[in-house]
Design an enzyme around this catalytic site. Structure first.
Site, PDB file in Angstrom:
ATOM      1  N   PRO A  16      -7.345  46.409  36.188  1.00  0.00           N
ATOM      2  CA  PRO A  16      -8.663  46.626  35.576  1.00  0.00           C
ATOM      3  C   PRO A  16      -8.927  48.113  35.356  1.00  0.00           C
ATOM      4  O   PRO A  16      -8.659  48.929  36.228  1.00  0.00           O
ATOM      5  CB  PRO A  16      -9.627  46.040  36.616  1.00  0.00           C
ATOM      6  CG  PRO A  16      -8.893  46.126  37.914  1.00  0.00           C
ATOM      7  CD  PRO A  16      -7.438  45.952  37.582  1.00  0.00           C
ATOM      8  N   GLN A  71     -12.691  41.028  38.519  1.00  0.00           N
ATOM      9  CA  GLN A  71     -12.828  41.957  39.632  1.00  0.00           C
ATOM     10  C   GLN A  71     -14.304  42.230  39.921  1.00  0.00           C
ATOM     11  O   GLN A  71     -15.055  42.646  39.044  1.00  0.00           O
ATOM     12  CB  GLN A  71     -12.123  43.278  39.358  1.00  0.00           C
ATOM     13  CG  GLN A  71     -12.144  44.188  40.599  1.00  0.00           C
ATOM     14  CD  GLN A  71     -11.429  45.500  40.397  1.00  0.00           C
ATOM     15  OE1 GLN A  71     -11.934  46.379  39.725  1.00  0.00           O
ATOM     16  NE2 GLN A  71     -10.243  45.630  40.995  1.00  0.00           N
ATOM     17  N   CYS A 101     -11.855  51.794  43.724  1.00  0.00           N
ATOM     18  CA  CYS A 101     -12.465  52.679  42.743  1.00  0.00           C
ATOM     19  C   CYS A 101     -12.944  53.965  43.409  1.00  0.00           C
ATOM     20  O   CYS A 101     -13.712  53.928  44.373  1.00  0.00           O
ATOM     21  CB  CYS A 101     -13.639  51.995  42.053  1.00  0.00           C
ATOM     22  SG  CYS A 101     -14.405  53.031  40.777  1.00  0.00           S
ATOM     23  N   LYS A 140      -8.057  44.854  45.823  1.00  0.00           N
ATOM     24  CA  LYS A 140      -7.419  46.039  45.232  1.00  0.00           C
ATOM     25  C   LYS A 140      -7.899  47.252  46.018  1.00  0.00           C
ATOM     26  O   LYS A 140      -9.103  47.507  46.119  1.00  0.00           O
ATOM     27  CB  LYS A 140      -7.818  46.164  43.754  1.00  0.00           C
ATOM     28  CG  LYS A 140      -7.405  47.477  43.061  1.00  0.00           C
ATOM     29  CD  LYS A 140      -5.924  47.502  42.749  1.00  0.00           C
ATOM     30  CE  LYS A 140      -5.507  48.809  42.087  1.00  0.00           C
ATOM     31  NZ  LYS A 140      -6.062  48.996  40.738  1.00  0.00           N
ATOM     32  N   ASN A 202       0.887  49.627  42.466  1.00  0.00           N
ATOM     33  CA  ASN A 202       0.176  50.118  41.289  1.00  0.00           C
ATOM     34  C   ASN A 202       0.159  51.643  41.296  1.00  0.00           C
ATOM     35  O   ASN A 202       0.079  52.261  42.342  1.00  0.00           O
ATOM     36  CB  ASN A 202      -1.253  49.549  41.300  1.00  0.00           C
ATOM     37  CG  ASN A 202      -2.162  50.167  40.249  1.00  0.00           C
ATOM     38  OD1 ASN A 202      -3.218  50.685  40.584  1.00  0.00           O
ATOM     39  ND2 ASN A 202      -1.764  50.151  39.004  1.00  0.00           N
ATOM     40  N   GLY A 203       0.247  52.217  40.085  1.00  0.00           N
ATOM     41  CA  GLY A 203       0.099  53.658  39.958  1.00  0.00           C
ATOM     42  C   GLY A 203       1.233  54.314  39.218  1.00  0.00           C
ATOM     43  O   GLY A 203       2.379  54.282  39.670  1.00  0.00           O
ATOM     44  N   GLY A 226      -1.872  49.904  34.668  1.00  0.00           N
ATOM     45  CA  GLY A 226      -3.172  50.175  34.070  1.00  0.00           C
ATOM     46  C   GLY A 226      -3.041  51.099  32.888  1.00  0.00           C
ATOM     47  O   GLY A 226      -2.833  50.681  31.755  1.00  0.00           O
ATOM     48  N   ARG A 227      -3.130  52.395  33.157  1.00  0.00           N
ATOM     49  CA  ARG A 227      -3.119  53.369  32.069  1.00  0.00           C
ATOM     50  C   ARG A 227      -1.810  53.355  31.278  1.00  0.00           C
ATOM     51  O   ARG A 227      -1.794  53.624  30.079  1.00  0.00           O
ATOM     52  CB  ARG A 227      -3.383  54.773  32.636  1.00  0.00           C
ATOM     53  CG  ARG A 227      -4.807  54.917  33.169  1.00  0.00           C
ATOM     54  CD  ARG A 227      -5.046  56.281  33.773  1.00  0.00           C
ATOM     55  NE  ARG A 227      -4.226  56.517  34.955  1.00  0.00           N
ATOM     56  CZ  ARG A 227      -4.081  57.703  35.540  1.00  0.00           C
ATOM     57  NH1 ARG A 227      -4.690  58.755  35.026  1.00  0.00           N
ATOM     58  NH2 ARG A 227      -3.341  57.831  36.609  1.00  0.00           N
TER      59      ARG A 227
END
Length: 367
Positions: A16, A71, A101, A140, A202-203, A226-227
């Site tokens: 997300p 989410q 976040c 997450k 993730n990342g 994600g990005r």
């Protein structure tokens, strides 16, 4: 790939991203292929229960947008529980809890990364959600608040004890935001902290090679992107192919990138209307153009479009302008080709540094 009772065709996930992973982008990525599960933008649980129109827009979906996770963020146990029950009644596949976040406006109300600072309270909140629904509840998180407070392994273990179905772990701390190198050892520590729950890393996964390295060095069960999907919506399809065959597919050609970009815009217009959809697309189009080669002529025009006709004219003018950088076969001359995308943890030369994706302005409940 299994998450609780949910069976997925791929171990690859779309993370997300507030303001970006809306229905049009999810559909565009799904059409390219390779994606196992997509997750909505983070949604304020209270706003959802109040049937805030903007919150309901965030969870808008369609039959082609399956399987879908929503989410949630919030810190009031009753609100998070009731929001999960409501989402289950709508037919969503799973509910994800945002504990990662780093944005101040989320943390200051006890959501996002702030949930990592109170393990017992957070575990109790999650237990209430798990007991209230039959669909999988996932979490997450980040590695911790900062380098001195790495709480993810302890929190993952605590959440496993109360029945969470999967852990998504971003390999940075809250203090890092979206900068600095991904800590693969930190992700591995979370994998080792649980016994049966799948951990999804993730990342900074921008290439199939980066995905494989994260799998190999962390032991994670899945990868969430994600990005990297904004640079390369093909990353899921290409990664799945690479993991199963060892073959790296070539980067999509210019015309294929333009095709998917135009499809994305059409979906934005279908979902948000022509004027609003085109305005929203102003921040999206420059991500596609990062792999076009020279694109300043396109970028400075596309951020002003308000209609499909204007976009088509901008694209047509750009095609003509771009000709000067092509060889006789219509390919970019080598000196104009964009550098390869390389994750921060790959430690290779010619790293293409990714720019920060700005968080939308205004109250979180209207994201």
């Amino acid at each position: 790939m299994r998450i609780g009772s949910l069976t997925l065709e791929s171990p690859l996930f779309l993370s997300p991203l507030a303001g970006y992973t809306n229905l049009p982008f999810r559909l565009a990525v799904r059409e390219v292929g390779g994606l196992g599960l997509a997750t909505t933008d983070l949604v304020n649980a209270r706003s959802l229960l109040e049937k805030n129109p903007k919150a309901l827009k965030l969870i808008e979906t369609s039959p082609a947008d399956r399987p879908l996770a929503v989410q949630l963020f919030g810190s009031v146990p009753e609100e998070m529980r009731d929001a999960a029950v409501y989402l289950e009644s709508l037919g969503v596949a799973s509910v994800d809890i945002n504990m990662g976040c780093p944005v101040r406006k989320v943390c200051r109300v006890g959501g996002g990364s702030a949930m990592m600072t109170e393990l017992e309270k957070t575990a109790s909140l999650v237990k209430g959600m798990v007991n209230a629904v039959r669909i999988p509840v996932t979490a997450k998180m980040r590695l911790g608040w900062d380098d001195q407070n790495i709480k993810a392994p302890d929190l993952a273990h605590a959440l496993e004890e109360v029945g969470v179905a999967a852990i998504f772990i971003h390999g940075r701390t809250r203090e890092q935001g979206f900068t600095g190198t991904i800590n693969l050892a930190g992700i591995r520590a979370v994998v080792e902290a649980v016994r049966t729950v799948p951990v999804i890393g993730n990342g900074d996964v921008t290439t199939p090679q980066a995905a494989r390295k994260m799998f190999e060095e962390t032991g994670c069960a899945g990868i969430s992107v994600g990005r990297g999907a904004f640079y390369n919506p093909w990353i899921f399809q290409h990664t799945l192919h690479y993991l199963s065959t060892g073959e790296l597919l070539p980067e999509p050609r210019f015309e294929e990138r333009v095709r998917v970009m135009c499809r994305h815009l059409d979906l934005m217009i279908e979902t948000f209307g022509e004027e609003h959809g085109c305005r929203m697309f102003r921040k999206v189009a420059p991500w596609y153009s990062k792999r076009f080669g020279p694109a300043n002529e396109f970028n400075k025009r596309v951020v002003q479009v308000s209609s499909k006709a204007e976009f088509d004219q901008v694209l047509e003018n750009y095609r003509r302008w771009r000709q000067q950088f092509l060889d006789e076969d219509g390919n970019l001359k080598p000196r104009f080709a964009p550098p390869p995308l390389v994750a921060s943890f790959m430690q290779e030369p010619a790293v293409a540094q990714r720019e920060h994706i700005p968080v939308p302005k205004g109250p979180v409940e209207v994201w």
